[in-house]
Design a protein around this motif. Structure first.
Motif, short mmCIF file in Angstrom:
data_model
loop_
_atom_site.label_atom_id
_atom_site.label_comp_id
_atom_site.label_asym_id
_atom_site.label_seq_id
_atom_site.Cartn_x
_atom_site.Cartn_y
_atom_site.Cartn_z
N LEU A 149 -5.61 -51.76 3.66
CA LEU A 149 -5.99 -51.14 2.40
C LEU A 149 -5.08 -51.55 1.24
N ASP A 150 -4.02 -52.31 1.53
CA ASP A 150 -3.10 -52.72 0.46
C ASP A 150 -3.81 -53.51 -0.64
N ASP A 151 -4.71 -54.45 -0.24
CA ASP A 151 -5.46 -55.23 -1.25
C ASP A 151 -6.32 -54.31 -2.11
N LEU A 152 -6.96 -53.34 -1.48
CA LEU A 152 -7.80 -52.38 -2.19
C LEU A 152 -6.98 -51.56 -3.17
N ARG A 153 -5.83 -51.09 -2.72
CA ARG A 153 -4.95 -50.32 -3.61
C ARG A 153 -4.48 -51.16 -4.79
N GLN A 154 -4.13 -52.41 -4.53
CA GLN A 154 -3.66 -53.30 -5.59
C GLN A 154 -4.76 -53.53 -6.63
N LYS A 155 -5.99 -53.81 -6.18
CA LYS A 155 -7.10 -54.02 -7.11
C LYS A 155 -7.36 -52.76 -7.93
N PHE A 156 -7.32 -51.62 -7.26
CA PHE A 156 -7.55 -50.35 -7.96
C PHE A 156 -6.49 -50.12 -9.02
N ASN A 157 -5.23 -50.38 -8.69
CA ASN A 157 -4.13 -50.18 -9.65
C ASN A 157 -4.25 -51.15 -10.83
N GLN A 158 -4.66 -52.40 -10.56
CA GLN A 158 -4.82 -53.38 -11.64
C GLN A 158 -5.93 -52.96 -12.60
N GLU A 159 -7.01 -52.43 -12.05
CA GLU A 159 -8.15 -52.03 -12.89
C GLU A 159 -7.86 -50.79 -13.70
N ASN A 160 -6.92 -49.97 -13.25
CA ASN A 160 -6.59 -48.73 -13.96
C ASN A 160 -5.46 -48.93 -14.95
N PHE A 163 -15.93 -50.62 -14.26
CA PHE A 163 -14.90 -51.25 -13.45
C PHE A 163 -15.46 -52.55 -12.89
N LYS A 164 -14.58 -53.47 -12.57
CA LYS A 164 -15.01 -54.75 -12.01
C LYS A 164 -15.63 -54.56 -10.63
N TYR A 165 -15.13 -53.59 -9.88
CA TYR A 165 -15.62 -53.34 -8.52
C TYR A 165 -15.91 -51.86 -8.32
N LEU A 166 -16.84 -51.58 -7.41
CA LEU A 166 -17.14 -50.23 -6.99
C LEU A 166 -17.02 -50.21 -5.47
N TYR A 167 -16.41 -49.17 -4.94
CA TYR A 167 -16.18 -49.07 -3.50
C TYR A 167 -17.03 -47.93 -2.93
N LEU A 168 -17.84 -48.27 -1.93
CA LEU A 168 -18.70 -47.28 -1.29
C LEU A 168 -18.45 -47.29 0.21
N ILE A 169 -18.54 -46.12 0.82
CA ILE A 169 -18.52 -46.04 2.27
C ILE A 169 -19.90 -46.49 2.74
N ASN A 170 -19.95 -47.12 3.88
CA ASN A 170 -21.19 -47.70 4.42
C ASN A 170 -22.39 -46.77 4.28
N TYR A 171 -22.25 -45.51 4.69
CA TYR A 171 -23.41 -44.60 4.62
C TYR A 171 -23.81 -44.32 3.17
N GLN A 172 -22.87 -44.39 2.23
CA GLN A 172 -23.22 -44.21 0.82
C GLN A 172 -24.07 -45.39 0.33
N LEU A 173 -23.69 -46.60 0.75
CA LEU A 173 -24.44 -47.79 0.37
C LEU A 173 -25.86 -47.73 0.91
N ILE A 174 -26.02 -47.31 2.15
CA ILE A 174 -27.36 -47.18 2.74
C ILE A 174 -28.19 -46.18 1.95
N SER A 175 -27.58 -45.06 1.58
CA SER A 175 -28.28 -44.04 0.81
C SER A 175 -28.74 -44.60 -0.55
N VAL A 176 -27.88 -45.38 -1.20
CA VAL A 176 -28.23 -45.98 -2.49
C VAL A 176 -29.42 -46.93 -2.32
N ILE A 177 -29.40 -47.73 -1.29
CA ILE A 177 -30.50 -48.68 -1.06
C ILE A 177 -31.79 -47.94 -0.79
N GLN A 178 -31.72 -46.86 0.00
CA GLN A 178 -32.92 -46.07 0.27
C GLN A 178 -33.50 -45.49 -1.01
#
Length: 149
Positions: free
Chosen positions: A137-148, A36-51
């Motif tokens: 969240l409308d922008d996020l939903r729109q991007k998600f729908n376009q990518e799918n 996908f062009k973008y990946l969406y992570l919740i803040n604590y998930q991003l911190i976990s990935v960096i760790q």
């Protein structure tokens, strides 16, 4: 929490904010975004990935440094002006800092001017347009729908 660094204010993300990473970034972090062009992570998930990406081969040391379930790594610290070393433990805490393009005040001003314009247009009796509340969240939903599609 807003701090100032190099005359640019940032906000430390603490809650469950969603962070959008483009394909180049999430692949660099070793994440699979199913191309996908973008990946969406919740803040604590991003911190976990960096760790997980920190290249400390010894998991015991890594756990003691980063995770709350562990006490930390024993060490000694010499502070400026102190006469001796102080024993203790160190831990590393990661924060994700967000540098917004617009300040909160600018966003509120833009939203208020948009709602004033909508209020002026809603006085038209011939208008059949139904006003709906705009969600951040409308922008996020729109991007998600376009990518799918």
């Amino acid at each position: 929490m807003v701090e100032n660094s190099d005359n640019q204010e940032f906000v430390v993300l603490k809650g469950e904010e969603v962070v959008e990473l483009d394909e180049q970034i999430y692949k660099y972090l070793g994440l699979d975004g199913n191309n996908f062009k973008y990946l969406y992570l919740i803040n604590y998930q991003l911190i976990s990935v960096i760790q997980r990406r920190v290249d400390i081969r010894n998991n015991e040391i890594k756990n003691k440094l980063f995770y709350d379930d562990y006490d930390g790594l024993e060490c000694e610290v010499l502070k400026p002006g102190a006469k001796s070393w102080q024993k203790g433990k160190i831990k590393v805490e990661l924060n994700v800092k967000f540098y917004p393009d617009e300040s909160e005040e600018e966003i509120k001003e833009n939203e208020s001017s948009q709602s004033e314009n909508q209020g002026e247009n809603s006085g038209d009796n011939n208008s059949e347009e139904v006003e709906t509340e705009v969600s951040p969240l409308d922008d996020l939903r729109q991007k998600f729908n376009q990518e799918n599609q």
